[in-house]
Design an enzyme around this catalytic site. Structure first.
Site, PDB file in Angstrom:
ATOM      1  CG  ASP A  31      26.961  -0.854 -35.141  1.00  0.00           C
ATOM      2  OD1 ASP A  31      26.234  -1.486 -34.135  1.00  0.00           O
ATOM      3  OD2 ASP A  31      27.999  -0.076 -34.518  1.00  0.00           O
ATOM      4  CG  ASP A  58      25.744   8.349 -35.159  1.00  0.00           C
ATOM      5  OD1 ASP A  58      24.789   8.498 -34.649  1.00  0.00           O
ATOM      6  OD2 ASP A  58      26.788   8.404 -34.392  1.00  0.00           O
ATOM      7  CB  SER A 124      17.474  -1.060 -19.436  1.00  0.00           C
ATOM      8  OG  SER A 124      18.108  -1.406 -18.178  1.00  0.00           O
ATOM      9  CB  ALA A 125      15.287  -4.254 -15.705  1.00  0.00           C
ATOM     10  CE1 TYR A 148      21.730   2.207 -21.346  1.00  0.00           C
ATOM     11  CE2 TYR A 148      20.924   1.309 -19.112  1.00  0.00           C
ATOM     12  CZ  TYR A 148      21.069   1.277 -20.613  1.00  0.00           C
ATOM     13  OH  TYR A 148      20.838  -0.040 -21.252  1.00  0.00           O
ATOM     14  CE  LYS A 152      18.744   1.612 -23.602  1.00  0.00           C
ATOM     15  NZ  LYS A 152      18.833   1.584 -24.900  1.00  0.00           N
ATOM     16  CE1 TYR A 176      15.655  -5.915 -25.326  1.00  0.00           C
ATOM     17  CE2 TYR A 176      18.012  -5.663 -25.132  1.00  0.00           C
ATOM     18  CZ  TYR A 176      16.754  -5.679 -25.846  1.00  0.00           C
ATOM     19  OH  TYR A 176      16.851  -5.469 -27.057  1.00  0.00           O
TER      20      TYR A 176
END
Ligand code: NAD
Ligand code: UDP
Length: 333
Positions: A31, A58, A124-125, A148, A152, A176
């Protein structure tokens, strides 16, 4: 298994680290600490009573990723590292494509170099966009409406191509819905510096006295009380979906991780009021640009093929968030 976790110092990643250690897996965390906190990893290890390897690196540094993988020999990668603010992605799209897309490409290149063939990715949804009708199945048309979501989607496309080219590669895309909640000990949860964009961290900030009132964005959505409806899922249920994904065969799999049930903003505020026993002041304001009215998962595919189903309800999610607010009032300080 030996599991390489990127973004393991963040909200979901740190809870995954705890759960993986708790299940007896060996875990190595990478991380860059741009958002996350090393203390979250330390707390995860402490709660599990295990040790964990941690590298403050990174994922875009392919050479470093290769070195770490060559020494750790992972059998699987869980890729949580990424930036996640929709609003910030609109004002700084380059940052999002560089971090989320280039970062994922760098990670996949390092995996190929080190013969690591299993990748579980946090999608992501948001990839569903605004055109379809909820509940969304994995076959619904995609059309993210912000950088964003597009970052994804690009990683999803990349994984599709990688799986097509390398038949021994297992790529799992987990979309998610709205993860909330915390570890029941109150030691690990979502801690946002400054003003959070997401509803539940903001409500938590109001309960802690960091903000005066919640702004409820919109009163005229086609929903029972006019506010936006989301499929909130307890973060620990979400992580069980990742654990189940570790057993999938080679090829590409795509799953929604949601409960299939939606709650409005007012229902979330009411539930937070009832678990905390406090009044939460709010103002109803205009819609937030870019918000969809309703986002709800069809979780049927994950239930059938992953043998996974969310177990926890909104009250448990809110209770754990409130507990985290009380036990960790200054986050990871
Ligand atoms: P988070 O911001 O708490 O955690 C992300 C972690 O990744 C942070 O610790 C950050 O320091 C690290 N990171 C970011 N860029 C990195 C890089 N280039 N190299 C190494 N580390 C880097 O976010 P989260 O809520 O835990 O989300 C985890 C993942 O799930 C993200 O990819 C996010 O997009 C995705 N996701 C989250 C939600 C949500 O509501 N929380 C919803 C859908 C998808
Ligand atoms: N929301 C709100 N006030 C806030 C933040 C969010 O009313 O301060 C609403 C938002 O319009 C949406 C829901 O709460 O209907 C969930 O928003 P969040 O940003 O948490 O998730 P997302 O919109 O990304 O699904």
């Amino acid at each position: 298994m030996r599991i390489f976790v990127t973004g393991g110092a963040g909200f979901i990643g740190a809870l995954a680290v705890w759960r993986l250690l708790d299940l007896g897996h060996d875990v190595c965390v990478v991380d860059n600490l741009s958002v996350g906190h090393q203390a979250a990893v330390d707390r995860a290890a402490h709660l599990a009573g295990k040790s964990v390897e941690f590298y403050p690196c990174d994922v875009r540094q392919t050479g470093q990723m290769i070195e770490i993988m060559q020494s750790f020999h992972p059998e699987a990668v869980m890729h949580f590292a990424g930036l996640k603010s929709v609003a910030e992605s609109v004002s700084s799209p380059e940052r999002y494509y560089e971090n989320n897309v280039q970062g994922s490409l760098s990670l996949i290149q390092a995996m190929q170099q080190c013969q690591v063939h299993r990748l579980v990715f946090s999608s992501s949804a948001t990839v569903y966009g605004a055109s379809g009708t909820p509940p969304f199945s994995e076959q619904a048309e995609l059309g993210p409406v912000n950088p964003y979501g597009r970052s994804k989607w690009m990683v999803e496309l990349m994984m599709r191509d990688v799986c097509a080219a390398h038949t021994d590669f297992t790529g799992v895309i987990l979309r998610y819905f709205n993860p909330v909640g915390a570890h029941p000990s109150g030691q690990i949860g979502e801690w946002v510096q400054g003003s959070p964009n997401n509803l539940v961290p903001y409500v938590m900030g109001v309960l802690q006295g960091r903000f005066d009132r919640v702004r409820v964005f919109g009163s005229d959505y086609p929903t029972p009380d006019g506010s936006g409806v989301r499929d909130y899922i307890h973060v620990l249920d979400l992580i069980e979906g990742h654990v189940a994904a570790l057993g999938l065969p080679a090829g590409l799999s795509v799953f929604n991780l949601g409960t299939g049930r939606g709650y409005s903003v007012h229902e979330v505020i009411q539930t937070m009021q009832s678990v905390s026993g406090r009044t939460i002041p709010f103002d109803v304001v205009d819609r937030r640009p870019g918000d969809v009215a309703i986002s709800i998962a069809d979780p049927g595919c994950a239930e059938r093929l992953l043998c996974w189903k969310a177990q926890r309800d909104l009250t448990e999610m809110c209770r754990d968030v409130w507990n985290f607010a009380k036990c960790s009032p200054r986050g990871y300080e």
